[in-house]
Each structure stands twice: as structure tokens, then as C-alpha cells.
Design an enzyme around this catalytic site. Structure first.
Site, short mmCIF file in Angstrom:
data_model
loop_
_atom_site.label_atom_id
_atom_site.label_comp_id
_atom_site.label_asym_id
_atom_site.label_seq_id
_atom_site.Cartn_x
_atom_site.Cartn_y
_atom_site.Cartn_z
N ASP A 108 70.49 13.87 46.20
CA ASP A 108 69.30 13.84 45.36
C ASP A 108 69.31 15.12 44.53
O ASP A 108 70.31 15.87 44.52
CB ASP A 108 68.03 13.66 46.22
CG ASP A 108 67.64 14.91 46.99
OD1 ASP A 108 68.42 15.89 46.99
OD2 ASP A 108 66.55 14.91 47.59
N ARG B 217 86.19 8.90 76.23
CA ARG B 217 84.79 8.61 76.58
C ARG B 217 83.90 8.62 75.33
O ARG B 217 82.87 7.93 75.27
CB ARG B 217 84.26 9.58 77.62
CG ARG B 217 84.15 11.02 77.16
CD ARG B 217 83.79 11.94 78.32
NE ARG B 217 83.56 13.31 77.88
CZ ARG B 217 84.53 14.17 77.57
NH1 ARG B 217 85.79 13.81 77.62
NH2 ARG B 217 84.22 15.41 77.20
N HIS B 218 84.30 9.37 74.33
CA HIS B 218 83.51 9.43 73.10
C HIS B 218 83.60 8.11 72.34
O HIS B 218 82.66 7.72 71.65
CB HIS B 218 83.95 10.60 72.24
CG HIS B 218 83.89 11.90 72.96
ND1 HIS B 218 82.70 12.44 73.41
CD2 HIS B 218 84.87 12.75 73.38
CE1 HIS B 218 82.94 13.57 74.05
NE2 HIS B 218 84.25 13.78 74.06
N HIS C 230 83.38 14.42 68.59
CA HIS C 230 82.64 13.63 69.58
C HIS C 230 81.92 12.43 68.98
O HIS C 230 81.79 11.41 69.64
CB HIS C 230 81.61 14.51 70.31
CG HIS C 230 82.25 15.47 71.27
ND1 HIS C 230 81.51 16.23 72.16
CD2 HIS C 230 83.55 15.81 71.47
CE1 HIS C 230 82.34 16.98 72.88
NE2 HIS C 230 83.58 16.76 72.48
N ASN C 231 81.40 12.57 67.77
CA ASN C 231 80.56 11.49 67.20
C ASN C 231 81.30 10.67 66.15
O ASN C 231 80.76 9.67 65.67
CB ASN C 231 79.29 12.07 66.56
CG ASN C 231 78.59 13.09 67.44
OD1 ASN C 231 78.47 14.26 67.09
ND2 ASN C 231 78.16 12.67 68.62
N CYS D 204 70.98 16.65 50.31
CA CYS D 204 69.62 16.73 49.78
C CYS D 204 69.19 18.18 50.00
O CYS D 204 70.04 19.05 50.23
CB CYS D 204 68.69 15.69 50.39
SG CYS D 204 68.36 15.88 52.16
N GLY D 205 67.89 18.46 49.96
CA GLY D 205 67.46 19.84 50.11
C GLY D 205 67.86 20.42 51.46
O GLY D 205 68.38 21.53 51.54
N THR D 206 67.63 19.65 52.51
CA THR D 206 67.95 20.11 53.87
C THR D 206 69.12 19.37 54.49
O THR D 206 69.64 19.81 55.51
CB THR D 206 66.74 19.87 54.79
OG1 THR D 206 66.44 18.47 54.76
CG2 THR D 206 65.53 20.68 54.34
N GLY D 207 69.47 18.22 53.95
CA GLY D 207 70.45 17.32 54.57
C GLY D 207 69.78 16.31 55.48
O GLY D 207 70.39 15.29 55.85
N VAL D 208 68.51 16.56 55.83
CA VAL D 208 67.85 15.69 56.81
C VAL D 208 67.48 14.33 56.20
O VAL D 208 67.81 13.28 56.75
CB VAL D 208 66.60 16.39 57.39
CG1 VAL D 208 65.80 15.43 58.26
CG2 VAL D 208 67.00 17.62 58.19
N GLY D 209 66.78 14.37 55.08
CA GLY D 209 66.29 13.11 54.51
C GLY D 209 67.42 12.14 54.19
O GLY D 209 67.39 10.96 54.56
N ARG E 240 69.50 23.41 49.85
CA ARG E 240 68.52 24.51 49.81
C ARG E 240 68.64 25.43 51.01
O ARG E 240 67.84 26.35 51.16
CB ARG E 240 67.11 23.93 49.72
CG ARG E 240 66.86 23.25 48.40
CD ARG E 240 65.50 22.58 48.30
NE ARG E 240 65.35 21.96 46.99
CZ ARG E 240 64.49 21.00 46.73
NH1 ARG E 240 63.69 20.53 47.67
NH2 ARG E 240 64.42 20.48 45.52
C1 RB5 Z 1 63.19 16.78 47.85
O1 RB5 Z 1 62.26 17.66 47.35
C2 RB5 Z 1 63.46 17.05 49.32
O2 RB5 Z 1 62.41 16.54 50.08
C3 RB5 Z 1 64.76 16.44 49.72
O3 RB5 Z 1 65.80 17.01 48.96
C4 RB5 Z 1 65.20 16.59 51.15
O4 RB5 Z 1 65.20 17.92 51.57
C5 RB5 Z 1 64.56 15.69 52.11
O5 RB5 Z 1 64.87 15.66 53.31
#
Ligand code: RB5
Length: 143
Positions: free
Chosen positions: A8, A132-133, A98-99, A65-70, A109
Site C-alpha cells: 500500500d 515435523r514442520h 519452520h513455517n 504496508c506501514g507495519t507489515g501487519v495489515g 514505517r
Molecule cells: C495505512 O495508513 C496503514 O494503516 C497501513 O499501511 C498498515 O500499516 C496497516 O496495517
């Protein structure tokens, strides 16, 4: 080996840096966007890269993305995708060993480009250990 990339706006700059690095390392790259810092929705790009990897358009992927999480959450909605967020080299290495993660997610970010390159290289240069993995990965894929 072909590597798909998608981000993103929050991961766009890091995606561009990583793309250069991958090309320098001799990988083929499939850049699925986004192509600017204009605000977009990460689920759209997570779905796109997940589907591209599952369709065999690339061997694996790197999502940003900003954190990689979303974007990792979005990727993991695609059946067969095992996307792992990594904020350090050990996480990246284990995600492969392992994964057997088929997509690595990085945060534009939270990581400096040089850190992201090290993390990515650790993931690319590690090998799934199987055994096992493999059983655990199979259980994941059956969900
Ligand atoms: C976008 O502002 C931000 O929410 C997205 O890049 C990401 O960090 C979501 O997990």
C-alpha cells in the site's frame, strides 16, 4: 526465481528499494503495485499478491504496508498463503525454516531500507526444514 511484490502507500517507498535489491541479486520481479504514495487500501494488494503466488505467477512474494501487519492479514486470507511479518532476521529465518512462509511482510514505517534488506536476504537464503514442520504446515493448509 520470480518474486512478487505488492504494497500500500505505507510500504511503497520500501517496496521500491527492495525491488532494486532483488534485481541486483538476479531475481525476476513481478511488481503488483501500488505505484505511488497516494492512499490505497492494503487488503486489495494483499489479496492480489496472495492470489498471484497461489496461481504460480511468482514463486513467492514480499508484501509491504506501514507495519507489515495489515497486508499480512490480507495475504493470509488467501488459501494456501503463509505470510509472516518479520521485524528482525531471526523471525525471517524461522518463518522460512519452520513455517515455510511463501510471503514475507515488511513494514515501511518501522524498518530502514538496510534493515529490511538484511531481513529479506535472511528469509530468501534460509531453507524449510520439513520433517515435523511439514506436518504442521500441512495442518495449516488444511484449515
Ligand atoms: C495505512 O495508513 C496503514 O494503516 C497501513 O499501511 C498498515 O500499516 C496497516 O496495517
Amino acid at each position: 526465481m520470480k518474486i512478487a511484490l505488492a504494497s500500500d502507500h505505507g510500504g511503497f517507498t520500501l517496496k521500491e528499494e527492495i525491488e532494486k535489491h532483488l534485481i541486483e541479486r538476479g531475481f525476476e520481479v513481478l511488481d503488483l503495485g501500488t505505484h505511488s504514495e497516494e492512499s490505497v487500501d492494503y487488503p486489495v494488494y494483499g489479496k492480489c499478491i496472495g492470489e498471484a503466488v497461489m496461481a504460480g505467477e511468482a514463486d513467492c512474494g514480499v508484501a509491504f504496508c506501514g507495519t507489515g501487519v495489515g497486508i499480512s492479514i490480507a495475504c493470509n486470507k488467501v488459501k494456501g498463503i503463509r505470510c509472516a511479518v518479520a521485524t528482525n532476521c531471526f523471525m525471517a529465518e524461522m518463518a522460512k525454516k519452520h513455517n515455510d512462509a511463501n510471503i514475507l511482510a515488511l513494514g515501511g514505517r518501522i524498518l530502514a531500507p538496510a534493515e529490511a534488506v538484511e531481513i529479506l536476504d535472511r528469509w530468501l537464503d534460509s531453507t524449510f526444514e520439513g520433517d515435523r514442520h511439514a506436518r504442521r504446515v500441512r495442518l495449516l493448509d488444511e484449515m
